[in-house]
Write a protein that holds these residues in place. Structure first.
Motif, PDB file in Angstrom:
ATOM      1  N   LEU A   1       0.850  -1.181   0.000  1.00  0.00           N
ATOM      2  CA  LEU A   1       0.000   0.000   0.000  1.00  0.00           C
ATOM      3  C   LEU A   1       0.882   1.226   0.000  1.00  0.00           C
ATOM      4  CD1 LEU A   1      -2.448  -1.133   2.798  1.00  0.00           C
ATOM      5  CD2 LEU A   1      -2.801  -1.329   0.358  1.00  0.00           C
ATOM      6  N   GLY A   2       0.517   2.255  -0.750  1.00  0.00           N
ATOM      7  CA  GLY A   2       1.360   3.428  -0.827  1.00  0.00           C
ATOM      8  C   GLY A   2       0.581   4.715  -0.779  1.00  0.00           C
ATOM      9  N   VAL A   3       1.298   5.812  -0.644  1.00  0.00           N
ATOM     10  CA  VAL A   3       0.666   7.138  -0.615  1.00  0.00           C
ATOM     11  C   VAL A   3      -0.066   7.400  -1.917  1.00  0.00           C
ATOM     12  CG1 VAL A   3       1.104   9.593  -0.480  1.00  0.00           C
ATOM     13  CG2 VAL A   3       2.348   8.043   1.014  1.00  0.00           C
ATOM     14  N   ALA A   4       0.515   6.945  -3.038  1.00  0.00           N
ATOM     15  CA  ALA A   4      -0.143   7.165  -4.334  1.00  0.00           C
ATOM     16  C   ALA A   4      -1.512   6.512  -4.360  1.00  0.00           C
ATOM     17  CB  ALA A   4       0.721   6.603  -5.466  1.00  0.00           C
ATOM     18  N   THR A   5      -1.613   5.309  -3.800  1.00  0.00           N
ATOM     19  CA  THR A   5      -2.903   4.634  -3.741  1.00  0.00           C
ATOM     20  C   THR A   5      -3.909   5.451  -2.947  1.00  0.00           C
ATOM     21  OG1 THR A   5      -1.864   2.476  -3.899  1.00  0.00           O
ATOM     22  CG2 THR A   5      -4.075   2.538  -2.981  1.00  0.00           C
ATOM     23  N   LEU A   6      -3.489   5.945  -1.787  1.00  0.00           N
ATOM     24  CA  LEU A   6      -4.382   6.747  -0.947  1.00  0.00           C
ATOM     25  C   LEU A   6      -4.909   7.944  -1.718  1.00  0.00           C
ATOM     26  CD1 LEU A   6      -5.616   7.636   1.750  1.00  0.00           C
ATOM     27  CD2 LEU A   6      -3.444   8.706   2.304  1.00  0.00           C
ATOM     28  N   LEU A   7      -4.004   8.681  -2.354  1.00  0.00           N
ATOM     29  CA  LEU A   7      -4.417   9.893  -3.049  1.00  0.00           C
ATOM     30  C   LEU A   7      -5.333   9.584  -4.213  1.00  0.00           C
ATOM     31  CD1 LEU A   7      -1.029  11.821  -3.046  1.00  0.00           C
ATOM     32  CD2 LEU A   7      -3.029  12.299  -1.644  1.00  0.00           C
ATOM     33  N   LEU A   8      -4.992   8.564  -5.001  1.00  0.00           N
ATOM     34  CA  LEU A   8      -5.753   8.289  -6.205  1.00  0.00           C
ATOM     35  C   LEU A   8      -7.074   7.605  -5.900  1.00  0.00           C
ATOM     36  CD1 LEU A   8      -2.760   7.262  -8.435  1.00  0.00           C
ATOM     37  CD2 LEU A   8      -4.275   9.182  -8.858  1.00  0.00           C
ATOM     38  N   TRP A   9      -7.095   6.783  -4.833  1.00  0.00           N
ATOM     39  CA  TRP A   9      -8.335   6.095  -4.539  1.00  0.00           C
ATOM     40  C   TRP A   9      -9.362   7.040  -3.922  1.00  0.00           C
ATOM     41  CZ3 TRP A   9     -12.493   4.588  -2.076  1.00  0.00           C
ATOM     42  CH2 TRP A   9     -13.136   3.454  -2.556  1.00  0.00           C
ATOM     43  N   LEU A  10      -8.901   7.905  -3.074  1.00  0.00           N
ATOM     44  CA  LEU A  10      -9.848   8.716  -2.322  1.00  0.00           C
ATOM     45  C   LEU A  10     -10.265   9.998  -3.020  1.00  0.00           C
ATOM     46  CD1 LEU A  10      -8.358   8.243   1.234  1.00  0.00           C
ATOM     47  CD2 LEU A  10     -10.493   7.323   0.371  1.00  0.00           C
ATOM     48  N   CYS A  11      -9.500  10.445  -4.001  1.00  0.00           N
ATOM     49  CA  CYS A  11      -9.839  11.705  -4.681  1.00  0.00           C
ATOM     50  C   CYS A  11     -10.969  11.466  -5.665  1.00  0.00           C
ATOM     51  CB  CYS A  11      -8.627  12.287  -5.384  1.00  0.00           C
ATOM     52  SG  CYS A  11      -7.465  13.070  -4.269  1.00  0.00           S
TER      53      CYS A  11
ATOM     54  N   ARG B   1     -19.703  17.669  10.100  1.00  0.00           N
ATOM     55  CA  ARG B   1     -18.747  18.250   9.149  1.00  0.00           C
ATOM     56  C   ARG B   1     -18.788  17.444   7.864  1.00  0.00           C
ATOM     57  NH1 ARG B   1     -15.438  18.540  14.051  1.00  0.00           N
ATOM     58  NH2 ARG B   1     -15.575  20.688  14.809  1.00  0.00           N
ATOM     59  N   ASN B   2     -19.134  18.121   6.773  1.00  0.00           N
ATOM     60  CA  ASN B   2     -19.212  17.481   5.463  1.00  0.00           C
ATOM     61  C   ASN B   2     -17.866  17.632   4.763  1.00  0.00           C
ATOM     62  OD1 ASN B   2     -20.264  16.271   3.147  1.00  0.00           O
ATOM     63  ND2 ASN B   2     -20.888  18.249   2.294  1.00  0.00           N
ATOM     64  N   LEU B   3     -17.200  16.514   4.519  1.00  0.00           N
ATOM     65  CA  LEU B   3     -15.858  16.522   3.945  1.00  0.00           C
ATOM     66  C   LEU B   3     -15.807  15.580   2.745  1.00  0.00           C
ATOM     67  CD1 LEU B   3     -14.113  16.048   7.385  1.00  0.00           C
ATOM     68  CD2 LEU B   3     -13.891  18.121   6.021  1.00  0.00           C
ATOM     69  N   ASP B   4     -14.928  15.866   1.795  1.00  0.00           N
ATOM     70  CA  ASP B   4     -14.641  14.896   0.748  1.00  0.00           C
ATOM     71  C   ASP B   4     -13.891  13.716   1.359  1.00  0.00           C
ATOM     72  OD1 ASP B   4     -15.819  16.359  -1.334  1.00  0.00           O
ATOM     73  OD2 ASP B   4     -14.009  17.553  -1.594  1.00  0.00           O
ATOM     74  N   THR B   5     -13.872  12.604   0.659  1.00  0.00           N
ATOM     75  CA  THR B   5     -13.351  11.375   1.253  1.00  0.00           C
ATOM     76  C   THR B   5     -11.884  11.474   1.648  1.00  0.00           C
ATOM     77  OG1 THR B   5     -13.087  10.565  -1.014  1.00  0.00           O
ATOM     78  CG2 THR B   5     -14.998   9.774   0.223  1.00  0.00           C
ATOM     79  N   LEU B   6     -11.081  12.150   0.846  1.00  0.00           N
ATOM     80  CA  LEU B   6      -9.657  12.244   1.178  1.00  0.00           C
ATOM     81  C   LEU B   6      -9.418  13.062   2.444  1.00  0.00           C
ATOM     82  CD1 LEU B   6      -6.647  11.873   0.720  1.00  0.00           C
ATOM     83  CD2 LEU B   6      -6.725  13.743  -0.943  1.00  0.00           C
ATOM     84  N   PRO B   7      -9.891  14.314   2.543  1.00  0.00           N
ATOM     85  CA  PRO B   7      -9.664  15.050   3.784  1.00  0.00           C
ATOM     86  C   PRO B   7     -10.324  14.399   4.989  1.00  0.00           C
ATOM     87  CG  PRO B   7     -11.031  16.326   2.278  1.00  0.00           C
ATOM     88  CD  PRO B   7     -10.511  15.175   1.507  1.00  0.00           C
ATOM     89  N   LEU B   8     -11.463  13.720   4.805  1.00  0.00           N
ATOM     90  CA  LEU B   8     -12.096  13.028   5.920  1.00  0.00           C
ATOM     91  C   LEU B   8     -11.172  11.947   6.464  1.00  0.00           C
ATOM     92  CD1 LEU B   8     -15.728  11.848   6.290  1.00  0.00           C
ATOM     93  CD2 LEU B   8     -13.932  10.141   6.439  1.00  0.00           C
ATOM     94  N   HIS B   9     -10.620  11.136   5.575  1.00  0.00           N
ATOM     95  CA  HIS B   9      -9.750  10.042   5.996  1.00  0.00           C
ATOM     96  C   HIS B   9      -8.459  10.567   6.624  1.00  0.00           C
ATOM     97  CE1 HIS B   9      -8.498   5.806   5.802  1.00  0.00           C
ATOM     98  NE2 HIS B   9      -7.297   6.261   5.507  1.00  0.00           N
ATOM     99  N   GLU B  10      -7.852  11.563   5.984  1.00  0.00           N
ATOM    100  CA  GLU B  10      -6.594  12.101   6.506  1.00  0.00           C
ATOM    101  C   GLU B  10      -6.804  12.775   7.854  1.00  0.00           C
ATOM    102  OE1 GLU B  10      -5.166  14.615   3.337  1.00  0.00           O
ATOM    103  OE2 GLU B  10      -3.800  13.037   2.661  1.00  0.00           O
ATOM    104  N   ARG B  11      -7.910  13.488   7.990  1.00  0.00           N
ATOM    105  CA  ARG B  11      -8.175  14.173   9.254  1.00  0.00           C
ATOM    106  C   ARG B  11      -8.380  13.162  10.381  1.00  0.00           C
ATOM    107  NH1 ARG B  11     -12.011  19.453  10.132  1.00  0.00           N
ATOM    108  NH2 ARG B  11     -12.094  19.418  12.399  1.00  0.00           N
ATOM    109  N   PHE B  12      -9.063  12.057  10.072  1.00  0.00           N
ATOM    110  CA  PHE B  12      -9.261  11.045  11.108  1.00  0.00           C
ATOM    111  C   PHE B  12      -7.928  10.431  11.538  1.00  0.00           C
ATOM    112  CE2 PHE B  12      -9.636   6.594  12.302  1.00  0.00           C
ATOM    113  CZ  PHE B  12     -10.406   6.734  13.444  1.00  0.00           C
ATOM    114  N   LEU B  13      -7.079  10.089  10.595  1.00  0.00           N
ATOM    115  CA  LEU B  13      -5.793   9.484  10.960  1.00  0.00           C
ATOM    116  C   LEU B  13      -4.940  10.451  11.780  1.00  0.00           C
ATOM    117  CD1 LEU B  13      -4.866   7.607   7.656  1.00  0.00           C
ATOM    118  CD2 LEU B  13      -5.728   6.624   9.794  1.00  0.00           C
TER     119      LEU B  13
END
Length: 358
Positions: free
Chosen positions: A3-13, A68-80
């Motif tokens: 798993l990589g950062v690229a996957t996170l960015l591309l999957w969640l955006c 708080r209504n967030l897009d999937t990427l900021p929601l996931h990053e904010r939780f982590l």
């Protein structure tokens, strides 16, 4: 699994980043009523979530509620980054929600309604699907009048192969290299249909536009730039089609993927009692009835079988409906090597179709 950062960015955006939108319901304490606070982070548009929150607050007016209504990427990053600031986490990014639960970030809901929830719509008693949203086609009247209405993937393939030149630039779908939803659907369809890659080639032959979101597809269809949109999220499409007589929504009758919103209570939720109340409401009869009657999200509760429910959709579309399985298979979509291999083939087949159409 790699798993990589690229996957996170591309999957969640799955959508352009937008500023967070908040809803706030101040506490109005009542005698003998529950009090407290509740913080929800959700990748769920306000038009869909507002009826749910308003009904919950009427039921528990003493609980101060912030959404708080967030897009999937900021929601996931904010939780982590801050796993102790939120009480309930809601997202349509099914693999990432599953991974959070699988990695120990969710606490169980020890309640009768959780134990009774359908097995296919929960993982243990920690992760709960609470919506039922088919993936659909949307077509304009111009296409129907000229070529007929495609009712299945087989019809769509025939339409594109026979009339790809006439439809050049008139078709739109997700770009799976940029859209998490588009990539997930590509993986599932490649497993489901032996003709999926022929369909990708036919989309290339029709010079289909590739975009990032259902919203972009719907905007182009409403404006008349596109005559056919493929693999739109039905809950979003429903509201637009309902108001536009030039558009029709088609749930394919050979197979139709179904995606779901997943909710969990973080292990470090600051207000766990309020969180449990909300999740019980969300999957309980009261909250599910609000989903069925006041949103286009599709209710799952087995006691509900009217319009706006999974049972009604199953009654009309039967075995064609294919919900994304809530289980370890979701993690395969986060594997970098598998992702690269699938996208390489997708680009190759799409380009092959484009060359064939020249």
């Amino acid at each position: 699994m790699r798993l990589g950062v690229a996957t996170l960015l591309l999957w969640l955006c799955t959508a352009p980043l937008a500023a967070a939108q908040d809803l706030h319901y101040p506490a109005r304490p009542q005698p003998n009523q529950a009090t407290g606070q509740l913080v929800i982070h959700g990748a769920l548009d306000l038009v869909h979530v507002r009826p749910l929150l308003a009904a919950f607050h009427r039921r528990y007016p003493g609980i101060e509620l912030t959404y708080r209504n967030l897009d999937t990427l900021p929601l996931h990053e904010r939780f982590l980054a801050a796993p102790d600031e939120v009480d309930v986490l809601i997202s349509s990014a099914m693999p990432w929600q599953y991974r959070l639960a699988n990695d120990g970030h969710a606490q169980p809901l020890d309640a009768a309604v959780a134990a009774a929830w359908p097995d296919w719509a929960r993982w243990r008693q920690e992760l709960f699907a609470f919506t039922f949203e088919p993936v659909v086609m949307v077509v304009r009247r111009e296409l129907i009048d000229r070529f007929g209405r495609p009712e299945s993937h087989a019809d769509l393939l025939t339409l594109l192969q026979r009339h790809g030149t006439a439809l050049a630039g008139r078709v739109v779908t997700y770009d799976p290299s940029r859209s998490g939803a588009g990539y997930t659907y590509a993986i599932e369809e490649s497993r489901l249909s032996p003709r999926y890659w022929d369909l990708v080639a036919a989309l290339g032959q029709a010079e289909a536009s590739l975009v990032d979101t259902t919203g972009e597809m719907l905007a182009g269809l409403a404006e008349g730039r596109y005559w056919l949109g493929y693999n739109l999220l039905g809950s979003y499409a429903h509201r637009v089609v309902e108001r536009d007589p030039a558009l029709e929504m088609v749930i394919p009758d050979d197979y139709a993927l179904v995606t779901q919103r997943l909710a969990l209570i973080p292990r470090r939720a600051p207000h766990p009692r309020s969180a449990r109340r909300f999740l019980e409401y969300l999957i309980g009869l009261e909250g599910q009835r609000v989903i069925a009657e006041q949103t286009a999200l599709g209710a799952i509760h087995p006691a509900l079988d009217g319009p706006g429910t999974a049972d009604r959709l199953r009654a009309t579309h039967g075995e064609a409906l294919r919900p994304l399985a809530l289980g370890p298979g979701l993690l395969a979509t986060l594997d970098d090597l598998k992702r690269q291999a699938l996208l390489a083939r997708w680009r190759r087949e799409f380009s092959r179709g484009g060359e064939a159409g020249e």
